[in-house]
Enzyme design. Structure first.
Site, PDB file in Angstrom:
ATOM      1  N   THR A  32       0.809  -1.221   0.000  1.00 43.95           N
ATOM      2  CA  THR A  32       0.000   0.000   0.000  1.00 43.95           C
ATOM      3  C   THR A  32       0.841   1.268   0.000  1.00 43.95           C
ATOM      4  O   THR A  32       0.298   2.368  -0.139  1.00 43.95           O
ATOM      5  CB  THR A  32      -0.938   0.017   1.220  1.00 43.95           C
ATOM      6  OG1 THR A  32      -0.157  -0.109   2.417  1.00 43.95           O
ATOM      7  CG2 THR A  32      -1.937  -1.124   1.152  1.00 43.95           C
ATOM      8  N   HIS A  38      15.112  12.073  -9.155  1.00 43.52           N
ATOM      9  CA  HIS A  38      16.331  12.671  -8.616  1.00 43.52           C
ATOM     10  C   HIS A  38      17.215  13.136  -9.771  1.00 43.52           C
ATOM     11  O   HIS A  38      17.299  12.475 -10.808  1.00 43.52           O
ATOM     12  CB  HIS A  38      17.134  11.649  -7.804  1.00 43.52           C
ATOM     13  CG  HIS A  38      16.479  11.186  -6.540  1.00 43.52           C
ATOM     14  ND1 HIS A  38      15.388  11.806  -5.977  1.00 43.52           N
ATOM     15  CD2 HIS A  38      16.802  10.147  -5.718  1.00 43.52           C
ATOM     16  CE1 HIS A  38      15.058  11.176  -4.857  1.00 43.52           C
ATOM     17  NE2 HIS A  38      15.890  10.165  -4.695  1.00 43.52           N
ATOM     18  N   CYS A  75      18.453   4.607  -3.836  1.00 43.15           N
ATOM     19  CA  CYS A  75      17.972   5.140  -5.113  1.00 43.15           C
ATOM     20  C   CYS A  75      19.002   6.013  -5.816  1.00 43.15           C
ATOM     21  O   CYS A  75      19.213   5.891  -7.026  1.00 43.15           O
ATOM     22  CB  CYS A  75      16.675   5.929  -4.887  1.00 43.15           C
ATOM     23  SG  CYS A  75      16.774   7.172  -3.572  1.00 43.15           S
TER      24      CYS A  75
END
Length: 349
Positions: free
Chosen positions: A19, A258, A142
């Site tokens: 979720t 990014h 990331c």
């Protein structure tokens, strides 16, 4: 110890943290890559159990809705691959249950990234490392992922001695609540609210119309943990402990994607055209570099895309063998969900 179980051609896939922002992205990417799943399970906390999540289908799983199940040890019975984005604490708590079920955990948290027995994998860079996992494969940070995807084809031209990177990291890196905070603060700020009146929860300071040079906690040497991650993870992924990396990580008022300004120093000369050709041929890289036409990657225009975009490629004259460039990638996609699903595809073979 390497993993001996063979992943079936139609694996049962569990999405742990389904979720959340990355969990929902897992479901989208599974569909977009048409992952050959035999079953997909959506797992989350007890308070989310019973919710229905839209799913466009993949493999043998038809389009429709997935009912969220509570993430318990029993929920992993029969699972082959578990995609985790539920936080480091949950990953550590559930690791044994996943192992007991005979499943492979692909973990998006920082829980296991630097463990000696856990490969840290970016499929375009070190796909061979999945062969020595012992039940857990870690998804890198990331900002590290998008940098090493761009570094790998350059490193193949000549060994990289040093990398200096400054990141411009989107609110999405701090989760869905942080993205909402950027929206809310921008609205409040434009309505005339003072700094004292703004709701500041997800970040250390207001993010609207501001840049915050502070991501994660500060360490004793003055760097942040986010910066340390980029240094340590890059060395591990590139298999080069001698590679020098200096990082400055900054949060900026962008929703997704990014950006990174990267300066690379090589052992020997690498020409601009050779670098450009290598980047253009590299998997997962899209060169967007035509300054005369004002063409270069921009975070605000590249949300929901899959590649790492590279532009502003030029010589760095401050060192003997240097190049500089700018790269952009969607943090929730290549920086998280896409990279993990690509790892899963390597396991299926």
């Amino acid at each position: 110890m390497s993993w001996e179980k063979q992943i079936p051609a139609r694996p049962v896939v569990a999405v742990a943290g389904a979720t959340g922002a990355v969990g929902r992205e897992f479901l989208k990417v599974l569909h977009e890559l048409d992952f050959p799943a035999g079953e997909v399970r959506a797992l989350a906390s007890a308070r989310s159990a019973g919710k229905m999540l839209p799913f466009e289908g993949c493999g043998d799983v038809p389009a429709g809705e997935l009912e969220v199940r509570e993430m318990t040890p029993a929920a992993f019975e029969g699972v082959d691959i578990a995609l985790f984005s539920a936080g480091a604490g949950v990953s550590k708590q559930m690791r044994q249950a996943v192992a007991d079920a005979g499943a492979v955990m692909i973990d998006n948290s920082s829980a296991f990234r630097m463990d000696a027995d856990v490969p840290l994998v970016v499929p375009e860079v070190n796909p061979e490392d999945v062969k020595w996992h012992s039940g857990v494969i870690a998804n890198p940070n990331c900002s590290t992922i998008q940098m090493v995807v761009a570094l790998k084809p350059l490193y193949d031209l000549a060994r990289i001695k040093r990398v200096v990177v400054s990141t411009y990291q989107a609110a999405s890196g701090a989760g869905a609540a942080a993205m909402d905070e950027l929206y809310d603060q921008t609205r409040q700020f434009l309505d005339g609210a003072s700094d004292d009146e703004l709701d500041v929860n997800a970040f250390q300071h207001r993010i609207a119309f501001n840049c915050i040079p502070h991501i994660d906690v500060f360490l004793d040497d003055g760097s942040t943990k986010e910066e340390w991650k980029m240094v340590a993870e890059t060395k591990k992924i590139m298999h080069d402990d001698a590679l020098a990396v200096s990082a400055t990580c900054v949060r900026v008022p962008v929703l997704r994607c990014h950006g990174e300004s990267i300066n690379v120093e090589f052992d020997e000369e690498v020409g601009i055209e050779a670098a450009r050709a290598a980047l253009e041929a590299a998997p997962g890289v899209c060169v967007m570099d035509d300054p005369a036409s004002c063409e270069y990657p921009m975070p605000g225009l590249l949300a929901n895309t899959l590649p790492v975009y590279v532009g502003r490629l030029r010589r760095d004259a401050s060192v003997e063998h240097g190049l500089a460039f700018w790269d952009v990638a969607d943090q929730i996609r290549k920086g998280a969900a896409l990279n993990a699903v690509q790892i899963a595809l390597l396991l299926v073979g």
